[in-house]
Scaffold this motif. Sequence first.
Motif, PDB file in Angstrom:
ATOM      1  N   CYS A  38       0.889  -1.226   0.103  1.00  0.00           N
ATOM      2  CA  CYS A  38      -0.004  -0.086   0.117  1.00  0.00           C
ATOM      3  C   CYS A  38       1.029   1.320   0.008  1.00  0.00           C
ATOM      4  O   CYS A  38       1.865   1.237   0.508  1.00  0.00           O
ATOM      5  CB  CYS A  38      -1.042  -0.077   1.114  1.00  0.00           C
ATOM      6  SG  CYS A  38      -2.228  -1.374   1.216  1.00  0.00           S
ATOM      7  N   VAL A  39       0.319   2.372  -0.524  1.00  0.00           N
ATOM      8  CA  VAL A  39       1.057   3.671  -0.873  1.00  0.00           C
ATOM      9  C   VAL A  39       0.220   4.569  -0.016  1.00  0.00           C
ATOM     10  O   VAL A  39      -0.999   4.764  -0.200  1.00  0.00           O
ATOM     11  CB  VAL A  39       1.539   4.043  -2.064  1.00  0.00           C
ATOM     12  CG1 VAL A  39       2.239   3.091  -2.655  1.00  0.00           C
ATOM     13  CG2 VAL A  39       0.287   3.951  -3.011  1.00  0.00           C
ATOM     14  N   HIS A  40       0.779   5.574   0.349  1.00  0.00           N
ATOM     15  CA  HIS A  40       0.262   6.800   1.107  1.00  0.00           C
ATOM     16  C   HIS A  40      -0.512   7.495  -0.068  1.00  0.00           C
ATOM     17  O   HIS A  40       0.014   7.764  -0.988  1.00  0.00           O
ATOM     18  CB  HIS A  40       1.242   7.655   1.848  1.00  0.00           C
ATOM     19  CG  HIS A  40       0.705   8.659   2.407  1.00  0.00           C
ATOM     20  ND1 HIS A  40      -0.009   8.412   3.604  1.00  0.00           N
ATOM     21  CD2 HIS A  40       0.675  10.133   2.385  1.00  0.00           C
ATOM     22  CE1 HIS A  40      -0.365   9.780   4.273  1.00  0.00           C
ATOM     23  NE2 HIS A  40      -0.017  10.783   3.228  1.00  0.00           N
ATOM     24  N   ALA A  70      -2.989   6.875  -1.962  1.00  0.00           N
ATOM     25  CA  ALA A  70      -3.361   6.283  -3.276  1.00  0.00           C
ATOM     26  C   ALA A  70      -4.616   6.910  -4.071  1.00  0.00           C
ATOM     27  O   ALA A  70      -5.629   7.145  -3.367  1.00  0.00           O
ATOM     28  CB  ALA A  70      -3.728   4.806  -3.056  1.00  0.00           C
ATOM     29  N   ASN A  96      -4.656   0.100  -3.071  1.00  0.00           N
ATOM     30  CA  ASN A  96      -4.571  -0.380  -1.813  1.00  0.00           C
ATOM     31  C   ASN A  96      -5.540  -1.167  -1.430  1.00  0.00           C
ATOM     32  O   ASN A  96      -5.132  -2.173  -0.746  1.00  0.00           O
ATOM     33  CB  ASN A  96      -4.328   0.886  -0.858  1.00  0.00           C
ATOM     34  CG  ASN A  96      -3.336   1.780  -0.901  1.00  0.00           C
ATOM     35  OD1 ASN A  96      -2.202   1.274  -1.692  1.00  0.00           O
ATOM     36  ND2 ASN A  96      -3.304   2.844  -0.463  1.00  0.00           N
TER      37      ASN A  96
END
Length: 110
Positions: free
Chosen positions: A8-10, A12, A92
Amino acid sequence: MSLVDRHCVHDAPALDDAALQLMLAEVPEWKITGDRIEREFVFRDFHETMEFVNALAFMIHREDHHPDLAVGYRRCTASWTTHSAGNRLSANDFVCAAKADALYAGRAGA
């Protein structure tokens, strides 16, 4: 790279309809309900359910992307959406769905 190998990315962004359908094809046991992706997992007993929920909690904490969970005697329903994307679906959600599927498939007695 498969969803289960991603993280997961901040912040998204929300996915468009075409991207949603591509990602949904990678997690066929999941369904889109409104602005969420969800799946019910079924177990032999409460102990197996809780083992899965605990493993899921560890993964969720590591990915820092938290679902709504409904836990019962032999069932757990996980439901994801991305609040930072306006409560819409992002990559995510699908990454976590794929990781939850891998946990379910890899549990003892599966």
